[in-house]
Design a protein around this motif. Structure first.
Motif, PDB file in Angstrom:
ATOM      1  N   SER A 109     -28.507   6.703 -33.833  1.00  9.55           N
ATOM      2  CA  SER A 109     -29.402   7.446 -34.719  1.00  9.55           C
ATOM      3  C   SER A 109     -30.711   6.703 -34.928  1.00  9.55           C
ATOM      4  CB  SER A 109     -28.728   7.692 -36.074  1.00  9.55           C
ATOM      5  OG  SER A 109     -27.569   8.477 -35.935  1.00  9.55           O
ATOM      6  N   ILE A 110     -30.598   5.392 -35.112  1.00  6.39           N
ATOM      7  CA  ILE A 110     -31.793   4.575 -35.329  1.00  6.39           C
ATOM      8  C   ILE A 110     -32.685   4.592 -34.098  1.00  6.39           C
ATOM      9  CG2 ILE A 110     -32.618   2.204 -35.648  1.00  6.39           C
ATOM     10  CD1 ILE A 110     -30.113   1.715 -37.352  1.00  6.39           C
ATOM     11  N   GLU A 111     -32.060   4.479 -32.931  1.00  4.44           N
ATOM     12  CA  GLU A 111     -32.829   4.319 -31.698  1.00  4.44           C
ATOM     13  C   GLU A 111     -33.359   5.638 -31.142  1.00  4.44           C
ATOM     14  OE1 GLU A 111     -30.317   2.035 -29.107  1.00  4.44           O
ATOM     15  OE2 GLU A 111     -30.988   0.150 -29.999  1.00  4.44           O
ATOM     16  N   THR A 112     -32.671   6.730 -31.442  1.00  2.02           N
ATOM     17  CA  THR A 112     -33.093   8.012 -30.871  1.00  2.02           C
ATOM     18  C   THR A 112     -33.836   8.910 -31.859  1.00  2.02           C
ATOM     19  OG1 THR A 112     -30.958   9.046 -31.378  1.00  2.02           O
ATOM     20  CG2 THR A 112     -31.201   7.987 -29.217  1.00  2.02           C
ATOM     21  N   LEU A 113     -33.649   8.643 -33.160  1.00  2.00           N
ATOM     22  CA  LEU A 113     -34.304   9.465 -34.175  1.00  2.00           C
ATOM     23  C   LEU A 113     -35.049   8.580 -35.176  1.00  2.00           C
ATOM     24  CD1 LEU A 113     -31.352  11.934 -34.874  1.00  2.00           C
ATOM     25  CD2 LEU A 113     -33.404  12.426 -33.547  1.00  2.00           C
ATOM     26  N   ILE A 171     -14.234   2.579 -36.933  1.00  2.00           N
ATOM     27  CA  ILE A 171     -15.393   1.887 -37.486  1.00  2.00           C
ATOM     28  C   ILE A 171     -16.398   1.572 -36.384  1.00  2.00           C
ATOM     29  CG2 ILE A 171     -16.184  -0.221 -38.649  1.00  2.00           C
ATOM     30  CD1 ILE A 171     -13.441  -0.222 -40.102  1.00  2.00           C
ATOM     31  N   SER A 172     -15.898   1.202 -35.217  1.00  2.00           N
ATOM     32  CA  SER A 172     -16.769   0.929 -34.072  1.00  2.00           C
ATOM     33  C   SER A 172     -17.583   2.165 -33.703  1.00  2.00           C
ATOM     34  CB  SER A 172     -15.933   0.479 -32.868  1.00  2.00           C
ATOM     35  OG  SER A 172     -16.727   0.381 -31.703  1.00  2.00           O
ATOM     36  N   GLN A 173     -16.926   3.314 -33.665  1.00  2.00           N
ATOM     37  CA  GLN A 173     -17.625   4.552 -33.317  1.00  2.00           C
ATOM     38  C   GLN A 173     -18.665   4.915 -34.366  1.00  2.00           C
ATOM     39  OE1 GLN A 173     -17.402   6.406 -30.361  1.00  2.00           O
ATOM     40  NE2 GLN A 173     -19.270   7.189 -31.303  1.00  2.00           N
ATOM     41  N   LYS A 174     -18.308   4.726 -35.632  1.00  5.70           N
ATOM     42  CA  LYS A 174     -19.251   5.017 -36.717  1.00  5.70           C
ATOM     43  C   LYS A 174     -20.489   4.125 -36.609  1.00  5.70           C
ATOM     44  CE  LYS A 174     -17.116   8.207 -39.135  1.00  5.70           C
ATOM     45  NZ  LYS A 174     -17.736   9.514 -39.431  1.00  5.70           N
ATOM     46  N   TYR A 222     -34.596   8.388 -39.232  1.00  8.79           N
ATOM     47  CA  TYR A 222     -33.908   7.202 -39.729  1.00  8.79           C
ATOM     48  C   TYR A 222     -34.802   5.975 -39.530  1.00  8.79           C
ATOM     49  CZ  TYR A 222     -29.768  10.193 -39.464  1.00  8.79           C
ATOM     50  OH  TYR A 222     -28.871  11.203 -39.623  1.00  8.79           O
ATOM     51  N   PRO A 223     -35.861   5.844 -40.295  1.00 11.33           N
ATOM     52  CA  PRO A 223     -36.761   4.702 -40.106  1.00 11.33           C
ATOM     53  C   PRO A 223     -36.053   3.390 -40.422  1.00 11.33           C
ATOM     54  CG  PRO A 223     -37.260   5.829 -42.154  1.00 11.33           C
ATOM     55  CD  PRO A 223     -36.258   6.688 -41.437  1.00 11.33           C
ATOM     56  N   ALA A 224     -36.249   2.397 -39.568  1.00 10.06           N
ATOM     57  CA  ALA A 224     -35.607   1.100 -39.783  1.00 10.06           C
ATOM     58  C   ALA A 224     -36.412   0.016 -39.095  1.00 10.06           C
ATOM     59  CB  ALA A 224     -34.182   1.114 -39.239  1.00 10.06           C
ATOM     60  N   ASP A 225     -36.449  -1.145 -39.715  1.00  6.06           N
ATOM     61  CA  ASP A 225     -37.154  -2.251 -39.081  1.00  6.06           C
ATOM     62  C   ASP A 225     -36.203  -2.985 -38.125  1.00  6.06           C
ATOM     63  OD1 ASP A 225     -35.464  -3.744 -40.697  1.00  6.06           O
ATOM     64  OD2 ASP A 225     -37.008  -4.171 -42.179  1.00  6.06           O
ATOM     65  N   ASN A 260     -18.344  10.920 -43.036  1.00  4.18           N
ATOM     66  CA  ASN A 260     -19.762  10.614 -43.217  1.00  4.18           C
ATOM     67  C   ASN A 260     -20.184   9.500 -42.276  1.00  4.18           C
ATOM     68  OD1 ASN A 260     -22.075   9.020 -44.390  1.00  4.18           O
ATOM     69  ND2 ASN A 260     -22.031  10.644 -45.929  1.00  4.18           N
ATOM     70  N   THR A 261     -21.338   9.669 -41.643  1.00  2.00           N
ATOM     71  CA  THR A 261     -21.935   8.609 -40.823  1.00  2.00           C
ATOM     72  C   THR A 261     -23.317   8.305 -41.385  1.00  2.00           C
ATOM     73  OG1 THR A 261     -20.757   9.294 -38.816  1.00  2.00           O
ATOM     74  CG2 THR A 261     -22.731   7.946 -38.527  1.00  2.00           C
ATOM     75  N   SER A 262     -23.488   7.088 -41.887  1.00  2.21           N
ATOM     76  CA  SER A 262     -24.772   6.683 -42.440  1.00  2.21           C
ATOM     77  C   SER A 262     -24.859   5.168 -42.405  1.00  2.21           C
ATOM     78  CB  SER A 262     -24.932   7.178 -43.879  1.00  2.21           C
ATOM     79  OG  SER A 262     -24.043   6.489 -44.736  1.00  2.21           O
ATOM     80  N   TYR A 263     -26.046   4.656 -42.677  1.00  4.30           N
ATOM     81  CA  TYR A 263     -26.225   3.200 -42.744  1.00  4.30           C
ATOM     82  C   TYR A 263     -25.250   2.602 -43.746  1.00  4.30           C
ATOM     83  CZ  TYR A 263     -30.943   3.761 -40.660  1.00  4.30           C
ATOM     84  OH  TYR A 263     -32.016   4.048 -39.859  1.00  4.30           O
ATOM     85  N   LYS A 264     -25.230   3.184 -44.950  1.00  2.83           N
ATOM     86  CA  LYS A 264     -24.438   2.620 -46.038  1.00  2.83           C
ATOM     87  C   LYS A 264     -22.946   2.657 -45.729  1.00  2.83           C
ATOM     88  CE  LYS A 264     -27.736   3.737 -49.728  1.00  2.83           C
ATOM     89  NZ  LYS A 264     -28.075   2.342 -50.021  1.00  2.83           N
ATOM     90  N   VAL A 265     -22.482   3.760 -45.163  1.00  3.16           N
ATOM     91  CA  VAL A 265     -21.065   3.893 -44.837  1.00  3.16           C
ATOM     92  C   VAL A 265     -20.661   2.879 -43.771  1.00  3.16           C
ATOM     93  CG1 VAL A 265     -19.360   5.398 -43.722  1.00  3.16           C
ATOM     94  CG2 VAL A 265     -20.793   6.273 -45.576  1.00  3.16           C
TER      95      VAL A 265
END
Length: 325
Positions: A118-122, A108-111, A126-129, A73-78
């Motif tokens: 994801s944040i920067e391209t989508l 972990i670095s790759q994740k 993936y909305p983020a401040d 899994n790749t996500s903010y929380k993970v």
């Protein structure tokens, strides 16, 4: 007191049983499908590791299951949970071989990079401040730092540039080269940091006539905590205002050592700062000799290290041990 070893033994046995169940969970054939659709559960797999005794982890193959699960899994929380988990995996208490630690670090670095991309391209998906983006970029720098690679100790001290310093002649950390330097990462809101001030004051008093400098390093926080008056002052987007509060804070708190605001966050990734207070000691050649010390511990431990570094450099040092009374 005779019951204590048995109590400890029972706790360890219980923890080993729990670690074995934990391991079975990470290797369950249905886990992959389950965690792909549930970021929260996926993150819990990694964040829970910090609550298992290192001795129990060493008695099982739990980390094999953790590594396999991390790929799912790749996500903010993970990513956030995995960064926290790395501190556990790399600890001396578990004592994993260096190569094994680095295998975890690279994954972990790759994740973390995947999350940043994801944040920067989508951004719509993936909305983020800015704060979230900065958090993951800091985490990425941390996991790829010499600290995380196990190379910080006995290497050149990473540079730290200052926005403000109580000594205007000090613009950056390297300006102190030639002295033994104690850097104490802290913040006005941090109660353990403030609680350690008497110990830091003791060290400052001991070395005020010697080639030693103590710098308490913080960074703009967006607010200032006035401990004397129990007030909180908003300084968001106005670092100069935050700097202006520091001289009176130093006077009120009897801070006799230097204070500086760094350009880099107080949670400096190059020094592995994940919590404060956090102390590092740098020798006269600008080499990091000690890291992750806690200033609220007995100051005699730090004094012994500082005295030894002064002696090693052929510089004068106090003749008598520090008195903590």
């Amino acid at each position: 007191m005779l019951y204590y070893p048995d109590a400890l033994s029972n706790e360890l046995n219980d923890q080993i049983k729990w670690a074995n169940v934990y391991e079975e969970f990470t290797k369950h054939p249905a886990l992959a499908q389950f965690v792909k659709g549930n970021d929260y559960i996926a993150a819990e797999i990694f964040s829970r590791l910090q609550f298992v005794l290192p001795e129990a982890i060493k008695e099982t193959h739990l980390l094999d299951g953790i590594y396999s699960s991390l790929k799912l899994n790749t996500s903010y929380k993970v990513s956030s949970a995995a960064i926290t988990m790395f501190k556990v995996i790399a600890s001396e208490k578990i004592n994993l071989p260096h190569d094994s630690i680095q295998v975890f670090r690279e994954l972990i670095s790759q994740k973390t990079k995947d999350v940043i991309d994801s944040i920067e391209t989508l951004p719509l998906k993936y909305p983020a401040d800015k704060r979230t983006v900065d958090h993951f970029k800091n985490s990425y720098e941390y996991i790829n730092s010499d600290y995380s690679k196990g190379k910080l100790i006995n290497s050149n001290a990473p540079e730290i540039e200052f926005l403000w310093c109580s000594n205007p002649e000090i613009k950056k950390l390297s300006d102190t080269k030639g002295k033994v330097v104690i850097i104490d990462f802290w913040a006005t809101w941090c109660s353990p940091c403030v609680g350690s001030f008497p110990n830091v004051r003791m060290l400052q008093e001991r070395y005020k006539e010697y080639p030693v400098i103590i710098i308490g390093i913080t960074s703009p926080q967006g607010y200032h905590m006035d401990r004397k008056n129990r007030a909180r002052y908003d300084t968001k987007d106005d670092p100069e205002k935050e700097f202006s509060y520091m001289p009176s804070f130093m006077k009120d708190m009897e801070i006799t050592w230097e204070i500086a605001f760094s350009k880099t966050t107080v949670f400096n990734p190059q020094y592995g700062v994940r919590g404060i207070p956090h102390v590092a000691i740098i020798d006269t050649k600008g080499i990091v000799r000690y890291n992750e010390l806690r200033p609220y511990d007995d100051p005699s431990h730090e004094a012994e290290k500082i005295d030894a570094l002064l002696k090693e450099a052929g510089l004068p040092f106090p003749a008598n041990p520090i008195s903590t009374r």
